[in-house]
Motif scaffolding. Sequence first.
Motif, PDB file in Angstrom:
ATOM      1  N   LYS A 122       8.806  -4.328   8.585  1.00  0.00           N
ATOM      2  CA  LYS A 122       7.878  -4.557   9.801  1.00  0.00           C
ATOM      3  C   LYS A 122       6.889  -2.980  10.505  1.00  0.00           C
ATOM      4  N   ALA A 123       7.979  -1.954   9.612  1.00  0.00           N
ATOM      5  CA  ALA A 123       7.460  -0.728   9.934  1.00  0.00           C
ATOM      6  C   ALA A 123       7.166   0.109   8.504  1.00  0.00           C
ATOM      7  N   PRO A 124       5.831   0.898   8.651  1.00  0.00           N
ATOM      8  CA  PRO A 124       6.091   1.441   6.968  1.00  0.00           C
ATOM      9  C   PRO A 124       7.771   2.562   7.215  1.00  0.00           C
ATOM     10  N   ILE A 125       7.781   2.586   5.819  1.00  0.00           N
ATOM     11  CA  ILE A 125       9.341   2.906   5.231  1.00  0.00           C
ATOM     12  C   ILE A 125       8.719   4.709   4.496  1.00  0.00           C
ATOM     13  N   HIS A 126       9.380   5.460   4.794  1.00  0.00           N
ATOM     14  CA  HIS A 126       9.265   6.509   4.935  1.00  0.00           C
ATOM     15  C   HIS A 126      10.495   7.250   3.694  1.00  0.00           C
ATOM     16  N   TYR A 127      10.069   7.715   2.648  1.00  0.00           N
ATOM     17  CA  TYR A 127      10.941   8.214   1.656  1.00  0.00           C
ATOM     18  C   TYR A 127      10.600   9.736   0.457  1.00  0.00           C
ATOM     19  N   GLN A 128      11.850  10.693   0.428  1.00  0.00           N
ATOM     20  CA  GLN A 128      11.470  12.088   0.361  1.00  0.00           C
ATOM     21  C   GLN A 128      12.105  12.024  -0.793  1.00  0.00           C
ATOM     22  N   ARG A 129      11.704  12.542  -1.973  1.00  0.00           N
ATOM     23  CA  ARG A 129      12.432  13.409  -2.893  1.00  0.00           C
ATOM     24  C   ARG A 129      12.060  15.244  -3.382  1.00  0.00           C
ATOM     25  N   THR A 130      13.167  15.369  -4.082  1.00  0.00           N
ATOM     26  CA  THR A 130      12.607  16.505  -5.043  1.00  0.00           C
ATOM     27  C   THR A 130      12.898  16.785  -6.354  1.00  0.00           C
ATOM     28  N   TRP A 131      12.282  16.866  -7.408  1.00  0.00           N
ATOM     29  CA  TRP A 131      12.178  16.722  -9.043  1.00  0.00           C
ATOM     30  C   TRP A 131      12.637  18.596  -9.604  1.00  0.00           C
ATOM     31  N   ILE A 132      12.991  18.036 -10.780  1.00  0.00           N
ATOM     32  CA  ILE A 132      13.601  19.933 -11.158  1.00  0.00           C
ATOM     33  C   ILE A 132      12.811  20.353 -12.331  1.00  0.00           C
ATOM     34  N   ALA A 133      12.173  21.072 -12.403  1.00  0.00           N
ATOM     35  CA  ALA A 133      11.270  21.352 -14.053  1.00  0.00           C
ATOM     36  C   ALA A 133      12.576  21.469 -14.978  1.00  0.00           C
ATOM     37  N   LEU A 161       9.154  19.675  -8.084  1.00  0.00           N
ATOM     38  CA  LEU A 161       8.364  18.800  -7.393  1.00  0.00           C
ATOM     39  C   LEU A 161       8.316  18.513  -6.464  1.00  0.00           C
ATOM     40  N   HIS A 162       8.097  17.858  -5.294  1.00  0.00           N
ATOM     41  CA  HIS A 162       8.178  17.523  -4.136  1.00  0.00           C
ATOM     42  C   HIS A 162       7.156  16.060  -4.014  1.00  0.00           C
ATOM     43  N   LEU A 163       7.751  14.753  -3.502  1.00  0.00           N
ATOM     44  CA  LEU A 163       7.327  13.394  -3.170  1.00  0.00           C
ATOM     45  C   LEU A 163       8.051  13.521  -1.219  1.00  0.00           C
ATOM     46  N   GLU A 164       6.662  13.281  -0.777  1.00  0.00           N
ATOM     47  CA  GLU A 164       6.731  12.537   0.593  1.00  0.00           C
ATOM     48  C   GLU A 164       6.284  11.159   0.619  1.00  0.00           C
ATOM     49  N   HIS A 189       0.861  -1.237  -0.103  1.00  0.00           N
ATOM     50  CA  HIS A 189      -0.234   0.366  -0.093  1.00  0.00           C
ATOM     51  C   HIS A 189       0.487   0.873  -0.122  1.00  0.00           C
ATOM     52  N   THR A 190       0.971   2.032  -0.577  1.00  0.00           N
ATOM     53  CA  THR A 190       1.722   3.746  -0.265  1.00  0.00           C
ATOM     54  C   THR A 190       0.267   4.534  -1.035  1.00  0.00           C
ATOM     55  N   VAL A 191       1.270   5.423   0.063  1.00  0.00           N
ATOM     56  CA  VAL A 191       0.558   7.128  -0.163  1.00  0.00           C
ATOM     57  C   VAL A 191       1.375   8.212  -0.999  1.00  0.00           C
ATOM     58  N   GLU A 192       1.546   8.720  -1.809  1.00  0.00           N
ATOM     59  CA  GLU A 192       2.525   9.577  -2.259  1.00  0.00           C
ATOM     60  C   GLU A 192       1.743  11.042  -2.135  1.00  0.00           C
ATOM     61  N   ARG A 193       2.459  12.266  -1.730  1.00  0.00           N
ATOM     62  CA  ARG A 193       1.610  13.413  -1.377  1.00  0.00           C
ATOM     63  C   ARG A 193       2.797  13.823  -2.045  1.00  0.00           C
ATOM     64  N   TRP A 194       1.825  14.407  -3.737  1.00  0.00           N
ATOM     65  CA  TRP A 194       2.441  15.396  -4.324  1.00  0.00           C
ATOM     66  C   TRP A 194       2.184  16.642  -3.817  1.00  0.00           C
ATOM     67  N   THR A 195       3.603  17.800  -3.952  1.00  0.00           N
ATOM     68  CA  THR A 195       4.289  19.207  -3.672  1.00  0.00           C
ATOM     69  C   THR A 195       4.383  19.654  -5.204  1.00  0.00           C
ATOM     70  N   ARG A 196       3.778  21.439  -5.795  1.00  0.00           N
ATOM     71  CA  ARG A 196       4.823  22.001  -6.092  1.00  0.00           C
ATOM     72  C   ARG A 196       5.216  22.780  -5.411  1.00  0.00           C
ATOM     73  N   PRO A 197       5.799  22.953  -4.601  1.00  0.00           N
ATOM     74  CA  PRO A 197       6.396  24.258  -3.576  1.00  0.00           C
ATOM     75  C   PRO A 197       6.520  25.676  -4.708  1.00  0.00           C
ATOM     76  N   ASP A 198       6.898  25.788  -5.399  1.00  0.00           N
ATOM     77  CA  ASP A 198       7.565  26.051  -6.689  1.00  0.00           C
ATOM     78  C   ASP A 198       7.574  26.170  -7.879  1.00  0.00           C
ATOM     79  N   ALA A 199       6.707  27.046  -8.878  1.00  0.00           N
ATOM     80  CA  ALA A 199       7.119  26.582 -10.776  1.00  0.00           C
ATOM     81  C   ALA A 199       8.266  25.717 -11.385  1.00  0.00           C
ATOM     82  N   GLY A 200       9.552  25.804  -9.889  1.00  0.00           N
ATOM     83  CA  GLY A 200      10.534  24.535 -10.162  1.00  0.00           C
ATOM     84  C   GLY A 200      10.580  23.087  -9.973  1.00  0.00           C
TER      85      GLY A 200
END
Lengths: 284, 140
Positions: free
Chosen positions: A210-221, A197-200, A184-195
């Motif tokens: 044994k526990a949920p895995i947390h991963y985050q990263r950012t892409w550039i336009a 894109l962030h994912l939690e 089961h995955t839950v992605e939370r996508w935000t675009r904090p500014d024009a340039g």
Amino acid sequence: MKRFAVALILVLPALALAQGGGGRRQTGPVPTGPAPRAANGHPDLTGYWRDDGNANPHGNLGKDYPDFKLPFTPAGEAAHKYNIEHTIDPESLCLPGGLPREDVGDMGFQLIQSGADTVFIYQYGTFRDVPTDGRKHAEDPDPTYFGEEIGTWDGDTLVIDSSAFKDSKTWADENADPHSDVLHTVERWTRPDAGHLHLELTVEDPKFYKAPIHYQRTWIAAPGQHTREQACSENNIDVSEGHLGFGPGPIRADGTRGYDNPDPLPPPPTKSNPAKTILPANYH
Amino acid sequence: MKLRLAVFVAGASLLAAVPALAHHSFSAEFDGHKPVRLVGALTKVEWTNPHSYFYIDVKDDKGNVVNWGCEGGGPLALSRAGMKRGDLKIGDTIVVDGYLAKDGSHLIDARRVTLPDGRSVYGGSPGDGGPPDTSATSKK
């Protein structure tokens, strides 16, 4: 020489960042200013998004964990071992990367947000279309590589809740970490500014972790870039002729894939030092 | 010495930032401890996905000719590296530096291709975890 070397130090990373993922080379600067908004008032995530170079080690779902070690259950540990020793990289077999692998890989991707559809277009013709029309999960959805994806807006955050995945046919990341059918995955996508894109991302898979895995990263336009045709099955002799081995090969202590201290190539040939064939010692 | 270290760090950061176009991990197929240099006449080019292939006739010490396959990046990766399909003409003698396939077949990973005009081009798949080639003269 010293000046050249200093220039190289300054220019090389910029050159690298000027190249996108699967699309055409970037032609314009990174956009600045606030994130654009769609007609419905939500942030518009549309664009070609390239890796920002910071999600290291690349392709590793456990990048932020001590020693890059995911919280395996005994079954998860065994599934990882099986993937490494007995499975060919599913993407090399031209199967879709699925989730969470497409979020973890370092390829760029194209995102098209249109009304109640958000479409992600990846390398090798893989895509996913996430509905954001208010529907709920079905009672008994057919398992798929990206799962049954339901998009909703939480303020300015696009939330994608996905379940009903095919079982262990795909790897969870490039390092052959496993997932099961209860993923089961839950992605939370935000675009904090024009340039940017962030994912939690939260990954739950109680069979293997044994526990949920947390991963985050950012892409550039990357304006001007687009995904390009890359037909995975066109000439896949790695698989059809049996050259490709099981698993991702050695995984280094730093969480990346590859050999420690590989033998170097000979220097490029020159007119004064012409090339001649060199085979490994004892090669027949 | 400090400068050398800085250049190394810059090179490493370049490699870390280069976008991946890899279809599989280098080390799932090739042996990083078996570098190979092949010199031979080009017999066939497959400018294809997920990899391109160059086939060359290579003569061994005893005069026997063996046709080798050289696996390069796909067309997108190669064109970014500075190699165009028209750079390769059947009959041309090229030099391919790479690593031997683990399965022992006559296949190598074409990490660097030196063309008849003297250009050395990075021929691998960026981001596949394979050994870097910082000496290729064309851009990666």
